[in-house]
Scaffold this active site. Sequence first.
Site, short mmCIF file in Angstrom:
data_model
loop_
_atom_site.label_atom_id
_atom_site.label_comp_id
_atom_site.label_asym_id
_atom_site.label_seq_id
_atom_site.Cartn_x
_atom_site.Cartn_y
_atom_site.Cartn_z
N GLU A 110 0.88 -1.03 0.06
CA GLU A 110 -0.08 0.02 -0.20
C GLU A 110 0.86 1.30 -0.08
O GLU A 110 0.65 2.40 -0.76
CB GLU A 110 -0.90 0.09 1.30
CG GLU A 110 -2.14 -0.98 0.97
CD GLU A 110 -3.11 -0.50 0.09
OE1 GLU A 110 -3.18 0.69 -0.22
OE2 GLU A 110 -3.91 -1.56 -0.36
N SER A 111 1.84 1.39 0.90
CA SER A 111 2.36 2.62 1.10
C SER A 111 4.30 2.49 0.84
O SER A 111 4.66 3.47 1.07
CB SER A 111 2.11 3.04 2.39
OG SER A 111 2.70 2.15 3.56
#
Length: 223
Positions: A110-111
């Site tokens: 995700e990040s």
Amino acid sequence: MSSTATRTPARAGRRTPVLLALVALCAWTPVLCAQQAAPAPAAPANETAGQQFWRWLRDEAHRFTELGRGGMFTSPMRYGISPQLARTIHRAAETEGLDPELGFRLVRAESGFNPRARSHAGALGLTQLMPSTARWLDRRMTSREAIMEPEPNLRAGFGYLRRLIDKYQNLNLALLAYNRGEGAVDRDLRRGRDPENGYTRYVLGIGVERYRGDGRRTAGNRE
């Protein structure tokens, strides 16, 4: 006098390697030293100081083994992140009932482990929460800065994924719902379509590196 002088160094010599190993262990990783030890059971009333020491050393060795199995030590090196961030991710996952290994993989996808990450769609933080979803999950997330705080962001994202796992009873569907939204996944399922968009492979990996747990925090899902 000479007899005592010969016995004392021998006893000390037997204990010295153990003490040195413990000191080296604490120097090797700040993660171990930073862990809060679980409350130990009360010592027997007749236990000597020596027995207390060896009981404490045994308990610490057991705790070290358990932490190692849970990925606490290997994760910083494996994912190239700080021990502090690894500890935060691990604890948040355990608190929300999510397998920490899946938690690490989700955050990586995700990040990229960037707490300040922002997507073009407006998702924020380590688990890339949309502001509306973040407020739904935690009413205290009333600003972008609050959403990007690592620990609340992790707990909200991990808690949401764990709820999706319980809902679908299928890790792939839960991940797809996390990525695409429950409505989109449910709609595809009602129409007999496969909701897969490649996201599950991105998170779970392939081949020998593929994650093989069910996503829940259980003894069988440890590293």
